[in-house]
Design an enzyme around this catalytic site. Structure first.
Site, PDB file in Angstrom:
ATOM      1  CE  LYS A  42     -10.269  28.956  10.341  1.00 49.78           C
ATOM      2  NZ  LYS A  42      -9.699  27.597  10.374  1.00 49.78           N
ATOM      3  CE1 TYR A  78      -6.181  25.458  12.575  1.00 46.06           C
ATOM      4  CE2 TYR A  78      -4.158  25.738  11.363  1.00 46.06           C
ATOM      5  CZ  TYR A  78      -5.490  26.007  11.534  1.00 46.06           C
ATOM      6  OH  TYR A  78      -6.118  26.825  10.656  1.00 46.06           O
ATOM      7  CB  VAL A 122      -3.358  26.246   4.759  1.00 52.41           C
ATOM      8  CG1 VAL A 122      -3.508  25.161   5.775  1.00 52.41           C
ATOM      9  CG2 VAL A 122      -4.694  26.728   4.269  1.00 52.41           C
ATOM     10  CB  SER A 181      -6.719  29.601   9.497  1.00 49.01           C
ATOM     11  OG  SER A 181      -7.462  28.550   8.949  1.00 49.01           O
ATOM     12  CE1 TYR A 197     -13.480  28.343   8.510  1.00 47.48           C
ATOM     13  CE2 TYR A 197     -13.710  27.088   6.478  1.00 47.48           C
ATOM     14  CZ  TYR A 197     -13.003  27.395   7.621  1.00 47.48           C
ATOM     15  OH  TYR A 197     -11.802  26.777   7.857  1.00 47.48           O
TER      16      TYR A 197
END
Ligand code: GLU
Length: 309
Positions: free
Chosen positions: A67, A243, A261, A64, A191
């Site tokens: 992103k 998050y 992760v 991630s 993605y």
């Protein structure tokens, strides 16, 4: 400037007895089999000086953290209209939560939770085939890091696809609200591939340097984004980059950061440096346990914080 090499060496040494702590992501074999004792840290300051310790030149799955780069690309293509498709508020829920998406009618809270990043992939796809969009993302990251060796790990991308039930659920849900403009398969193809980028801490720190230097990469002289956009991406990283652990990270580290992760974190000390850490063991929010601790130690030792001198 503090003695950054001495600081990274000290952090590396202090964390030695704790290597292996945390829980390595095990939803795909490529992540489950990573040595939990790996630890790397790399800092590039705004003058282009490089400091590193541990496994800073071992590639890992950035997941991630990517992103940040896809958001930067989407903003470049679509400008402020990006925010018609994805919000800018911290979610306070898990990275792959579906509940909030139903309440908010398919508009994800922010670009860094899975649903938001899937919406961003849809924006990056505009006018492209999935293969072209993936190529554009890889070229962009190579340009940011000034390193043409950066690549996607195809096995990771394949496993993400094979196990991506929840991401399929999120994407189908958004599509049902007419919040995706391309077929779900295409959007998720993009993605899963950007999540599968493999990079070292050194490469990651180089890629994030434009965010520490007002939008300009001091290594290449390229202006990547405006000063205002760099500030805004940093604001999103600070508020949403970890998050439902974003508040805790801001409290402890005090710098914008984005986790993945795979155990990587990219952190930005505006006007000072870009920092990447990697340690695969995660805390209960899915953020690198020792990576967060290393950044907390770094912020403490350098005095770097966006909240005050
Ligand atoms: N590819 C992962 C997923 O979508 C990314 C999650 C993360 O790094 O937080 O489940």
């Amino acid at each position: 400037m503090p003695d950054l090499q001495a600081i990274v060496d000290e952090i590396h040494e202090k964390l030695q007895p704790r290597l292996g702590e945390g829980k390595v992501a095990d939803y795909i074999p490529q992540l489950a089999h990573v040595d939990p004792k790996k630890f790397g840290i790399a800092i590039i300051d705004v003058d282009g000086q490089n400091y590193k310790a541990g496994d800073a030149d071992v590639p890992f799955s950035i997941q991630s953290v990517s992103k940040v780069f896809t958001l930067t690309l989407a903003l470049g293509k679509h400008g402020e209209t990006t925010w018609n498709r994805v919000g800018r508020e911290p979610s306070g829920s898990a990275f792959n939560s579906i509940v909030q998406l139903e309440h908010e009618e398919g508009k994800p809270r922010n670009p860094f939770i899975n649903a938001g990043a899937i919406a961003v992939s849809d924006l990056v796809l505009a006018g492209h085939t999935p293969r072209e969009a993936i190529g554009e993302i890889v070229r962009f990251v190579r340009y940011l890091a000034d390193d043409d060796t950066i690549a996607i790990d195809p096995e990771v991308a394949k496993s993400e696809h094979a196990t991506g039930y929840r991401n399929f659920a999120l994407a189908n849900f958004m599509r049902s609200f007419n919040k995706l403009t391309h077929p779900v398969e295409h959007v998720l193809g993009v993605y899963f591939h950007h999540c599968a980028l493999a990079m070292t801490c050194t490469q990651l720190a180089r890629s994030g340097l434009f965010l520490a230097a007002s939008g300009r990469n001091p290594l290449t002289g390229h202006t990547v984004v405006s000063r205002q956009r760099a500030r805004r991406i940093n604001a999103l990283m600070l508020t949403c980059g970890h998050y439902d652990g974003s508040g805790d990270f801001a409290y402890r580290v005090g710098l914008p950061g984005k986790s993945g992760v795979g155990g990587g974190i990219l952190a930005v000390a505006p006007g000072k440096a870009s920092v990447a850490v990697w340690s695969p063991g995660l805390n209960n929010h899915g953020n690198s346990l020792l990576g967060s601790l290393a950044l907390e130690m770094l912020a403490h030792r350098t005095g770097w914080s966006v909240f005050g001198p």
